[in-house]
Each structure stands twice: as C-alpha cells, then as structure tokens.
Design an enzyme around this catalytic site. Sequence first.
Site, mmCIF file in Angstrom:
data_model
loop_
_atom_site.group_PDB
_atom_site.id
_atom_site.type_symbol
_atom_site.label_atom_id
_atom_site.label_comp_id
_atom_site.label_asym_id
_atom_site.label_seq_id
_atom_site.Cartn_x
_atom_site.Cartn_y
_atom_site.Cartn_z
ATOM 1 C CE LYS A 1 -17.937 -15.089 -40.020
ATOM 2 N NZ LYS A 1 -19.191 -15.571 -39.455
ATOM 3 C CD GLN B 1 -20.317 -16.953 -36.318
ATOM 4 O OE1 GLN B 1 -20.098 -16.035 -37.101
ATOM 5 N NE2 GLN B 1 -20.089 -18.214 -36.645
ATOM 6 C CG ASP C 1 -24.595 -14.689 -42.560
ATOM 7 O OD1 ASP C 1 -23.530 -15.112 -43.041
ATOM 8 O OD2 ASP C 1 -24.777 -14.509 -41.339
HETATM 9 N N1 GUN Z 1 -21.991 -20.149 -38.394
HETATM 10 C C1 GUN Z 1 -21.398 -21.023 -39.238
HETATM 11 N N2 GUN Z 1 -21.377 -20.530 -40.491
HETATM 12 C C2 GUN Z 1 -21.969 -19.327 -40.433
HETATM 13 C C3 GUN Z 1 -22.240 -18.323 -41.417
HETATM 14 O O1 GUN Z 1 -21.949 -18.448 -42.614
HETATM 15 N N3 GUN Z 1 -22.871 -17.212 -40.963
HETATM 16 C C4 GUN Z 1 -23.213 -17.054 -39.668
HETATM 17 N N4 GUN Z 1 -23.838 -15.938 -39.322
HETATM 18 N N5 GUN Z 1 -22.983 -17.961 -38.733
HETATM 19 C C5 GUN Z 1 -22.360 -19.084 -39.128
#
Ligand code: GUN
Length: 283
Positions: A54, A98, A121
């Site tokens: 990311k 996350q 998100d």
């Molecule tokens: N863990 C797995 N997929 C995601 C996501 O799309 N966003 C976040 N914040 N954590 C994740």
Amino acid sequence: MSAQIIDGKAVAAALIEEVRAGVDARLAAGKRAPALAVILIGDDPASAVYVRNKKKSCEKAGIRSLAWDLPASTTQEELLAIVDQLNADNEVDGILVQLPLPEHIDPQAVIERIAPHKDVDGFHPYNMGRLAIKMPLLRPCTPRGVMTLLEKYGIDPKGKKAVIVGASNIVGRPQALEMLLARATVTVCHSATENLAAEVAAADIVVAAVGKPGFVKGEWVKPGAVVIDVGINRLADGTLAGDVEFAQASERAAFITPVPGGVGPMTIATLLQNTLDCANLHA
Ligand code: GUN
C-alpha cells in the site's frame, strides 16, 4: 472454449495513472497532495506485506502515506485515541486500520470511530448504508475494484444473474450491494446455502470470496459465465491460489480473473482512488 484472462495488473496500473493525474490536478490548483494514514498493529506477516505494498503504491500515485506501526500490545483505548487524533488532523484525508486486529481489540469499535468522510476502506456503517440506499460515498475497495474490472472489459451486470460466494463484511456483502446498484439480479451464498453448485451453475457472473483454495469447482461454472476470483490463498508449497479451480473454470468461462494478477492489484489501486476521493471531499 478457453476464457479470456482479465488482466487486473494492467487495469490497476492504468487506474494508478488516473489517480496520479487527479493528484497532479490538485497540485496544479494549489491544493496539497492527498494523505493516507495506515495503521498496522502487531506483526502478522501477511498484513505487513499488504501494508508495504500500500505504501509503495501511494508513492507511485503521488499520495503521501503516514505509517503507524504499533506493537501487538497496543490497547483499544490507545488505538481509538490515535484514530481521534487522525480524525481531527486537517492534513490527513484517509485513515486505514489494517485488519485483522489482535484479539483484545474490537474491530467494529475501531471502524465506527473513523470519521465516515475519512473512511477509505468504506467499512463504516455510514458508508455501507450509503451503498445500500443507492447513494454511495466511500465504497469498499475490493468490491469497487471488481466493478471497475468488469467495466473495463465491457461487462455490464445490468439484467444479469450475479452470484456472490461468501458473505463477509469486507467483500461479499458490499459486493452484493455493488451488483444490485449495477442492476444485476443478486444471490449471496454462504455456509448455510443448501445447493451451492446449483446456485453457481445459474450465474452469469460469479464472484468468489471465501478464502478457501479451489472451493468453487470449475464444473459448476455455466459455459460463457464471467468468473471473478477474490481469494488469495497461500498453499503449503508457497504458491498462491484463488477460491476457484482456475484451470477447469477457464475451460467453461468467457472471462476469468487469475490469482495472482486479477482482483488483488485492483484492491490497492482502488484504495488510492478512494484516498483521492477523500481528499477531494475535504478541499
Ligand atoms: N485486511 C484484508 N483486507 C483488508 C482491507 O481491504 N482493508 C483493511 N483495512 N484490512 C484488510
């Protein structure tokens, strides 16, 4: 018949360029670069890889990323205090915590603490609710990325039968809402579904998001269907596999996403798109 492979890597690269152009337009208008705060708690190796990717992608798009790498011992109160601080910070546009979080932290409490207009998100009940009432604001990244992939390949879900396998808050449920918004006829399958094979066999578009390698059998796929595989499963030999039996499904489908290189890159590119959207909501 052999399916056309949907190249998520290429579509994601083009989307990152589009976001970069949007960032440049902000800068040309005298605005600051978008900023995304990424909070990682503990040392789950898969999460560390995602977070690293990311950050790298943010750089490519000209987005500033602010890393909060916290120990597994961080308390819920400490985390909520950081979220409050980021909510109040006018230099921060997006906040991503996350998942999964350590056992002692309630993820829903954290998700609901993020200001809805900084919720990159799209997991806050406000944003999920907006999507449910056909007035989306910030949309969960993976389902939005899937809709972008379909659009880029000229696949219009309108009037089609879309079957979502998996009903998680992160993918399955918002994916169903996205498909409904696109005017598909939607079925959501889950662990209590009685005849999964028959449900999948009726689908014009199948989206698999269960997190089990090869769970959706190729022989279930209707000839000419579109198969979108959200699963990213690491096998014992270290290779990655999707939720769909790829080789067998490819023999029947018209279009299919590979793993890796399908939906995965779209999730990250869409996060950048959402971060730009957040920044443009703020100023
Ligand atoms: N863990 C797995 N997929 C995601 C996501 O799309 N966003 C976040 N914040 N954590 C994740």
